[in-house]
Design an enzyme around this catalytic site. Structure first.
Site, PDB file in Angstrom:
ATOM      1  N   ASN A   9      23.085 -27.869  23.123  1.00 44.77           N
ATOM      2  CA  ASN A   9      21.641 -27.913  22.883  1.00 44.77           C
ATOM      3  C   ASN A   9      20.981 -28.017  24.256  1.00 44.77           C
ATOM      4  O   ASN A   9      20.928 -29.090  24.844  1.00 44.77           O
ATOM      5  CB  ASN A   9      21.313 -29.134  22.007  1.00 44.77           C
ATOM      6  CG  ASN A   9      19.820 -29.334  21.845  1.00 44.77           C
ATOM      7  OD1 ASN A   9      19.023 -28.465  22.192  1.00 44.77           O
ATOM      8  ND2 ASN A   9      19.446 -30.492  21.311  1.00 44.77           N
ATOM      9  N   LYS A  11      17.967 -27.783  25.035  1.00 44.05           N
ATOM     10  CA  LYS A  11      16.612 -28.367  25.006  1.00 44.05           C
ATOM     11  C   LYS A  11      15.683 -27.520  25.885  1.00 44.05           C
ATOM     12  O   LYS A  11      15.843 -26.307  25.939  1.00 44.05           O
ATOM     13  CB  LYS A  11      16.656 -29.841  25.435  1.00 44.05           C
ATOM     14  CG  LYS A  11      17.707 -30.612  24.643  1.00 44.05           C
ATOM     15  CD  LYS A  11      17.623 -32.094  24.806  1.00 44.05           C
ATOM     16  CE  LYS A  11      18.719 -32.759  23.987  1.00 44.05           C
ATOM     17  NZ  LYS A  11      18.666 -34.195  24.004  1.00 44.05           N
ATOM     18  N   HIS A  95      15.950 -32.182  14.833  1.00 42.88           N
ATOM     19  CA  HIS A  95      16.457 -32.974  15.962  1.00 42.88           C
ATOM     20  C   HIS A  95      15.558 -34.201  16.144  1.00 42.88           C
ATOM     21  O   HIS A  95      14.351 -34.131  15.916  1.00 42.88           O
ATOM     22  CB  HIS A  95      16.467 -32.120  17.232  1.00 42.88           C
ATOM     23  CG  HIS A  95      17.166 -32.802  18.370  1.00 42.88           C
ATOM     24  ND1 HIS A  95      16.540 -33.745  19.149  1.00 42.88           N
ATOM     25  CD2 HIS A  95      18.436 -32.708  18.815  1.00 42.88           C
ATOM     26  CE1 HIS A  95      17.406 -34.194  20.043  1.00 42.88           C
ATOM     27  NE2 HIS A  95      18.569 -33.580  19.867  1.00 42.88           N
ATOM     28  N   GLU A  97      14.295 -35.528  18.643  1.00 37.77           N
ATOM     29  CA  GLU A  97      13.145 -35.332  19.536  1.00 37.77           C
ATOM     30  C   GLU A  97      11.992 -34.674  18.782  1.00 37.77           C
ATOM     31  O   GLU A  97      10.829 -34.985  19.021  1.00 37.77           O
ATOM     32  CB  GLU A  97      13.567 -34.507  20.765  1.00 37.77           C
ATOM     33  CG  GLU A  97      14.341 -35.382  21.749  1.00 37.77           C
ATOM     34  CD  GLU A  97      15.429 -34.672  22.527  1.00 37.77           C
ATOM     35  OE1 GLU A  97      15.399 -33.427  22.636  1.00 37.77           O
ATOM     36  OE2 GLU A  97      16.328 -35.368  23.033  1.00 37.77           O
ATOM     37  N   GLU A 167      23.407 -37.994  15.126  1.00 43.22           N
ATOM     38  CA  GLU A 167      23.045 -38.303  16.510  1.00 43.22           C
ATOM     39  C   GLU A 167      22.251 -39.606  16.541  1.00 43.22           C
ATOM     40  O   GLU A 167      21.037 -39.599  16.313  1.00 43.22           O
ATOM     41  CB  GLU A 167      22.179 -37.184  17.097  1.00 43.22           C
ATOM     42  CG  GLU A 167      22.859 -35.835  17.124  1.00 43.22           C
ATOM     43  CD  GLU A 167      22.213 -34.914  18.156  1.00 43.22           C
ATOM     44  OE1 GLU A 167      22.909 -34.505  19.088  1.00 43.22           O
ATOM     45  OE2 GLU A 167      21.011 -34.632  18.029  1.00 43.22           O
ATOM     46  N   GLY A 173      20.932 -38.840  25.485  1.00 40.49           N
ATOM     47  CA  GLY A 173      20.431 -38.776  26.859  1.00 40.49           C
ATOM     48  C   GLY A 173      20.456 -40.108  27.585  1.00 40.49           C
ATOM     49  O   GLY A 173      19.896 -40.248  28.669  1.00 40.49           O
ATOM     50  N   SER A 213      25.179 -38.247  24.166  1.00 41.95           N
ATOM     51  CA  SER A 213      25.952 -38.513  25.391  1.00 41.95           C
ATOM     52  C   SER A 213      27.430 -38.148  25.271  1.00 41.95           C
ATOM     53  O   SER A 213      28.296 -38.871  25.793  1.00 41.95           O
ATOM     54  CB  SER A 213      25.776 -39.973  25.828  1.00 41.95           C
ATOM     55  OG  SER A 213      24.414 -40.241  26.117  1.00 41.95           O
TER      56      SER A 213
HETATM   57  P1  PGA Z   1      22.775 -35.630  25.018  1.00 44.54           P
HETATM   58  O1  PGA Z   1      21.888 -34.918  23.871  1.00 44.54           O
HETATM   59  O2  PGA Z   1      24.163 -35.049  24.930  1.00 44.54           O
HETATM   60  O3  PGA Z   1      22.084 -35.273  26.311  1.00 44.54           O
HETATM   61  O4  PGA Z   1      22.761 -37.089  24.730  1.00 44.54           O
HETATM   62  C1  PGA Z   1      22.426 -34.621  22.607  1.00 44.54           C
HETATM   63  C2  PGA Z   1      21.366 -34.045  21.708  1.00 44.54           C
HETATM   64  O5  PGA Z   1      20.207 -34.491  21.771  1.00 44.54           O
HETATM   65  O6  PGA Z   1      21.633 -33.120  20.920  1.00 44.54           O
END
Ligand code: PGA
Length: 251
Positions: A9, A11, A95, A97, A167, A173, A213
């Site tokens: 992903n 982003k 997601h 976010e 998640e 992140g 992460s």
């Molecule tokens: P990350 O993001 O691996 O940077 O923690 C995962 C995600 O939001 O899909």
């Protein structure tokens, strides 16, 4: 057996040249495997270029979001029909976010899931609790409510073809990962819920990715859990050196 799916992903990261360069590096250093499926989900403006770079390869194309109708007066939106037209196989929906920053609700995610399936896209439906919710002992309720809301009205046949991504918001992140045991506990509970909603046969077919992460050094242990069927990878998917070992860990 469920084939693990490792999806990057991206982003809102990378520009056109760096996106295409990353695809070339991934294709140079990985090959098709019947043990793992790989996808990348670039920003929508680069779907065309990334799709052209990976056409005919073992890496599938995915989008990060879509609108729930096929066409019309929805300024700024992109439909599932368009994503399918440009060669996408997957679309990430709900997601955290988008839930947190754009206020997406389970009802909206559900509309998108139905619309994606209608045009032949595979939705990757994201669920997960915040730190406050985990600390208040609400993880199971929050994740179950999100799954029930996002998957409402699907037939068992439709449900069998979707991908879920657990998640935990506090792990995205942040460099903090759920321990393999913590993740497996939630994944097993999601599978139990799917069994209740769609029957055991269907529940056994649904791939449930872990995200938050995921890195080269924790991927193997997470992916070896019985109910973890791949990873949705953010930060570590932006460089070949950090994404390739995660793909290897699944194969
Ligand atoms: P990350 O993001 O691996 O940077 O923690 C995962 C995600 O939001 O899909």
């Amino acid at each position: 057996m469920r084939k693990p799916l490792i999806a990057g992903n991206w982003k809102m990261n990378l520009l056109r040249d760096s996106s295409v360069a990353l695809i070339h590096q991934l294709l140079d250093k990985s090959k098709a495997s019947d043990k793992v499926e790989v996808a990348v989900c670039p920003p929508s403006v680069y779907l065309h270029d990334v799709g052209a770079a990976l056409r005919g390869s073992h890496i599938a194309l995915g989008a990060q979001n879509m609108y729930h109708t096929d066409e019309g007066a929805y300024t700024g939106e992109v439909s599932g029909k368009m994503l399918k037209d440009i060669g996408c196989r997957y679309v990430i929906l709900g997601h955290s976010e988008r839930r947190q920053l754009m206020g997406e609700t389970d009802t909206q995610v559900n509309q998108k899931v139905h619309a994606a399936l209608k045009v032949g896209l595979v939705p990757i439906v994201c669920v997960g609790e915040t730190l406050d919710q985990r600390e208040a002992g609400q993880t199971t309720t929050v994740v179950r409510t999100q799954c029930e809301g996002s998957l409402a009205g699907l037939t068992s046949e439709q449900a069998a073809g979707i991908v879920l991504a657990y998640e935990p918001v506090w792990a995205i992140g942040t460099g903090k990962t759920a321990s393999p045991a913590q993740a497996e506990e939630v994944h097993a509970d999601i599978r139990a819920l799917l069994t209740k909603m769609f029957g055991a046969d269907t529940a056994q077919k649904v791939r449930i990715q872990y995200g938050g992460s995921v890195k080269a050094d924790n991927a193997k242990e997470l992916l070896s859990q019985p109910n973890i069927d791949g990873a949705l990878v953010g930060g570590a998917s932006l460089k070949a050196d950090s994404f390739l070992p995660i793909i290897d860990a699944a194969g």
